[in-house]
Write a protein that holds these residues in place. Structure first.
Motif, PDB file in Angstrom:
ATOM      1  N   ALA A  32     106.155   6.259   1.827  1.00 14.87           N
ATOM      2  CA  ALA A  32     104.754   5.833   1.722  1.00 14.87           C
ATOM      3  C   ALA A  32     104.250   5.766   0.292  1.00 14.87           C
ATOM      4  CB  ALA A  32     103.862   6.770   2.540  1.00 14.87           C
ATOM      5  N   VAL A  33     104.972   6.369  -0.656  1.00 14.37           N
ATOM      6  CA  VAL A  33     104.577   6.273  -2.059  1.00 14.37           C
ATOM      7  C   VAL A  33     104.537   4.821  -2.529  1.00 14.37           C
ATOM      8  CG1 VAL A  33     106.924   6.513  -2.931  1.00 14.37           C
ATOM      9  CG2 VAL A  33     105.015   7.228  -4.351  1.00 14.37           C
ATOM     10  N   VAL A  34     105.223   3.947  -1.830  1.00 12.12           N
ATOM     11  CA  VAL A  34     105.227   2.529  -2.206  1.00 12.12           C
ATOM     12  C   VAL A  34     103.840   1.916  -2.079  1.00 12.12           C
ATOM     13  CG1 VAL A  34     105.724   1.506   0.074  1.00 12.12           C
ATOM     14  CG2 VAL A  34     106.620   0.423  -1.996  1.00 12.12           C
ATOM     15  N   ASP A  35     102.959   2.517  -1.271  1.00 10.27           N
ATOM     16  CA  ASP A  35     101.600   1.993  -1.148  1.00 10.27           C
ATOM     17  C   ASP A  35     100.846   2.094  -2.467  1.00 10.27           C
ATOM     18  OD1 ASP A  35     101.887   1.271   1.468  1.00 10.27           O
ATOM     19  OD2 ASP A  35     100.927   3.057   2.296  1.00 10.27           O
ATOM     20  N   VAL A  36     101.097   3.150  -3.227  1.00 15.94           N
ATOM     21  CA  VAL A  36     100.457   3.290  -4.538  1.00 15.94           C
ATOM     22  C   VAL A  36     101.007   2.235  -5.490  1.00 15.94           C
ATOM     23  CG1 VAL A  36     100.020   4.844  -6.471  1.00 15.94           C
ATOM     24  CG2 VAL A  36     100.148   5.760  -4.143  1.00 15.94           C
ATOM     25  N   ALA A  37     102.319   2.031  -5.448  1.00 15.39           N
ATOM     26  CA  ALA A  37     102.955   1.044  -6.326  1.00 15.39           C
ATOM     27  C   ALA A  37     102.585  -0.387  -5.959  1.00 15.39           C
ATOM     28  CB  ALA A  37     104.474   1.211  -6.269  1.00 15.39           C
ATOM     29  N   TRP A  38     102.157  -0.602  -4.729  1.00 13.62           N
ATOM     30  CA  TRP A  38     101.789  -1.952  -4.297  1.00 13.62           C
ATOM     31  C   TRP A  38     100.647  -2.490  -5.152  1.00 13.62           C
ATOM     32  CZ3 TRP A  38     103.687  -5.913  -1.860  1.00 13.62           C
ATOM     33  CH2 TRP A  38     102.852  -6.891  -1.310  1.00 13.62           C
ATOM     34  N   GLY A  39      99.554  -1.757  -5.246  1.00 14.42           N
ATOM     35  CA  GLY A  39      98.436  -2.217  -6.062  1.00 14.42           C
ATOM     36  C   GLY A  39      98.755  -2.210  -7.540  1.00 14.42           C
ATOM     37  N   LEU A  40      99.384  -1.128  -8.013  1.00 14.31           N
ATOM     38  CA  LEU A  40      99.694  -1.017  -9.440  1.00 14.31           C
ATOM     39  C   LEU A  40     100.706  -2.064  -9.893  1.00 14.31           C
ATOM     40  CD1 LEU A  40      99.855   2.857  -9.944  1.00 14.31           C
ATOM     41  CD2 LEU A  40      97.978   1.285 -10.480  1.00 14.31           C
ATOM     42  N   GLY A  41     101.641  -2.414  -9.021  1.00 19.64           N
ATOM     43  CA  GLY A  41     102.635  -3.424  -9.372  1.00 19.64           C
ATOM     44  C   GLY A  41     102.005  -4.772  -9.663  1.00 19.64           C
ATOM     45  N   PHE A  42     100.991  -5.141  -8.895  1.00 20.01           N
ATOM     46  CA  PHE A  42     100.285  -6.393  -9.152  1.00 20.01           C
ATOM     47  C   PHE A  42      99.560  -6.342 -10.492  1.00 20.01           C
ATOM     48  CE2 PHE A  42     100.543  -7.031  -4.480  1.00 20.01           C
ATOM     49  CZ  PHE A  42     101.087  -8.313  -4.488  1.00 20.01           C
ATOM     50  N   VAL A  43      99.032  -5.186 -10.833  1.00 18.55           N
ATOM     51  CA  VAL A  43      98.365  -5.041 -12.134  1.00 18.55           C
ATOM     52  C   VAL A  43      99.370  -5.246 -13.266  1.00 18.55           C
ATOM     53  CG1 VAL A  43      97.062  -3.499 -13.631  1.00 18.55           C
ATOM     54  CG2 VAL A  43      96.637  -3.476 -11.161  1.00 18.55           C
ATOM     55  N   VAL A  44     100.554  -4.661 -13.125  1.00 20.66           N
ATOM     56  CA  VAL A  44     101.600  -4.830 -14.136  1.00 20.66           C
ATOM     57  C   VAL A  44     101.971  -6.306 -14.279  1.00 20.66           C
ATOM     58  CG1 VAL A  44     104.011  -4.323 -14.710  1.00 20.66           C
ATOM     59  CG2 VAL A  44     102.530  -2.505 -13.853  1.00 20.66           C
ATOM     60  N   VAL A  45     102.135  -6.990 -13.161  1.00 24.34           N
ATOM     61  CA  VAL A  45     102.457  -8.417 -13.188  1.00 24.34           C
ATOM     62  C   VAL A  45     101.361  -9.202 -13.910  1.00 24.34           C
ATOM     63  CG1 VAL A  45     102.652 -10.489 -11.757  1.00 24.34           C
ATOM     64  CG2 VAL A  45     103.943  -8.439 -11.163  1.00 24.34           C
ATOM     65  N   LEU A  67      93.248 -11.395 -14.861  1.00 23.57           N
ATOM     66  CA  LEU A  67      93.766 -10.042 -15.098  1.00 23.57           C
ATOM     67  C   LEU A  67      92.729  -9.000 -14.688  1.00 23.57           C
ATOM     68  CD1 LEU A  67      95.630  -7.870 -16.231  1.00 23.57           C
ATOM     69  CD2 LEU A  67      94.786  -8.436 -18.535  1.00 23.57           C
ATOM     70  N   ALA A  68      91.475  -9.216 -15.050  1.00 23.55           N
ATOM     71  CA  ALA A  68      90.419  -8.264 -14.679  1.00 23.55           C
ATOM     72  C   ALA A  68      90.266  -8.185 -13.164  1.00 23.55           C
ATOM     73  CB  ALA A  68      89.099  -8.681 -15.323  1.00 23.55           C
ATOM     74  N   MET A  69      90.352  -9.314 -12.471  1.00 23.11           N
ATOM     75  CA  MET A  69      90.232  -9.338 -11.013  1.00 23.11           C
ATOM     76  C   MET A  69      91.363  -8.541 -10.366  1.00 23.11           C
ATOM     77  SD  MET A  69      89.225 -13.385 -10.708  1.00 23.11           S
ATOM     78  CE  MET A  69      89.257 -13.509  -8.905  1.00 23.11           C
ATOM     79  N   VAL A  70      92.588  -8.775 -10.824  1.00 26.26           N
ATOM     80  CA  VAL A  70      93.739  -8.074 -10.259  1.00 26.26           C
ATOM     81  C   VAL A  70      93.679  -6.585 -10.584  1.00 26.26           C
ATOM     82  CG1 VAL A  70      96.251  -7.871 -10.264  1.00 26.26           C
ATOM     83  CG2 VAL A  70      95.195 -10.132 -10.336  1.00 26.26           C
ATOM     84  N   ALA A  71      93.290  -6.265 -11.810  1.00 23.39           N
ATOM     85  CA  ALA A  71      93.242  -4.858 -12.226  1.00 23.39           C
ATOM     86  C   ALA A  71      92.211  -4.079 -11.430  1.00 23.39           C
ATOM     87  CB  ALA A  71      92.942  -4.767 -13.717  1.00 23.39           C
ATOM     88  N   LEU A  72      91.055  -4.672 -11.198  1.00 23.73           N
ATOM     89  CA  LEU A  72      90.008  -3.987 -10.435  1.00 23.73           C
ATOM     90  C   LEU A  72      90.443  -3.779  -8.993  1.00 23.73           C
ATOM     91  CD1 LEU A  72      87.186  -2.796 -10.447  1.00 23.73           C
ATOM     92  CD2 LEU A  72      86.268  -5.079  -9.980  1.00 23.73           C
TER      93      LEU A  72
END
Length: 270
Positions: A32-45, A67-72
């Motif tokens: 389930a830790v992948v749920d945290v990486a799901w949002g953060l991964g898009f920010v990195v991209v 970038l601001a939209m994805v980061a938020l």
């Protein structure tokens, strides 16, 4: 060449994020830790795409808005799910991932988890974010579409954030005094306002970063939010969660009254 560079760099970034997440999952014993990486991964991209977009002669300031939209969105999502994945339920697998794996991480092993979850999530992350990547290297052709996309994104983010807050407030009530099922606020209009909001966010990003760049970029990337919506509704989101929820008292009756995904006026109680 700039677009190819952005696509390749973003794919590499996703691979790094998912590799680190898989290592963390092995350490914690839960996927389930992948749920945290799901949002953060898009920010990195989005960060990688925006920075490399400066190498393109066509790119404009729109990439920083995207970038601001994805980061938020991604930052809020990661912060929201962190306790479920790493805190309150640490050591306990999310039922959705137990269903995907066919058991716990200890039962199926890390190789199966990588194959069934991390590779799938990484591939989906790169594919769904294609409008963000494309928009980072192209100029805006239709600025009105950018603002329409921003509005759609804002509606989606509101559904996610408000729906999550309403559910958290419901769960904070004593079990003996709260309703059997959360059916107030946005939850009276859709059984999954967070998943619906997630879909809207990505349709908004497609409008802002994809279609606003022209008909061809829009057509080439329209499958990205469509696939995201399909998975949120039919595969990894609403339907998978409801397999468990239908076993709870009051939920089948709630399901008869309230739309599963797209918000509609609720039916009257019988």
């Amino acid at each position: 060449m700039t677009l190819v560079l952005v696509l390749a760099a973003c794919l590499l970034a996703v691979a790094v994020v998912m590799t680190l997440t898989a290592l963390r999952a092995r350490q914690l014993g839960v996927v389930a830790v992948v749920d945290v990486a799901w949002g953060l991964g898009f920010v990195v991209v989005a960060v990688v795409a925006a920075l490399l977009g400066s190498l393109s002669d066509e790119a404009d300031a729109r990439r920083w808005l995207v970038l601001a939209m994805v980061a938020l969105w991604g930052g809020r999502l990661a912060w929201h799910v962190r306790s479920r994945a790493l805190g309150d339920h640490q050591g306990k697998e999310d039922p959705r991932y137990a269903e995907m794996l066919g058991g716990s991480l200890q039962d199926v092993g890390m190789r199966a988890a990588v194959r069934r979850v991390f590779l799938v999530q990484g591939g989906a992350q790169w594919f769904v974010s294609l409008p963000v990547q494309v928009g980072a290297v192209l100029a805006v052709e239709w600025w009105p579409v950018v603002w329409i996309g921003l509005l759609v994104w804002a509606v989606g983010l509101t559904f996610e954030a408000v729906g999550d807050r309403q559910l958290k407030a419901y769960k904070a009530q004593p079990k003996e005094s709260r309703p059997q099922v959360m059916d107030q606020g946005l939850w009276a209009w859709t059984r999954h306002p967070n998943y619906f909001g997630d879909a809207m966010v990505w349709w908004g990003l497609w409008l802002t970063a994809g279609l606003a760049s022209g008909w061809l970029p829009g057509l080439l990337t329209v499958a990205c939010p469509a696939v995201m919506t399909f998975f949120l509704r039919n595969v990894t989101g609403a339907k998978l969660l409801e397999k468990k929820m239908m076993e709870r008292d009051g939920f089948p009756e709630y399901a008869e009254r309230v739309s599963m995904f797209f918000p509609t006026p609720p039916k009257k109680r019988r």
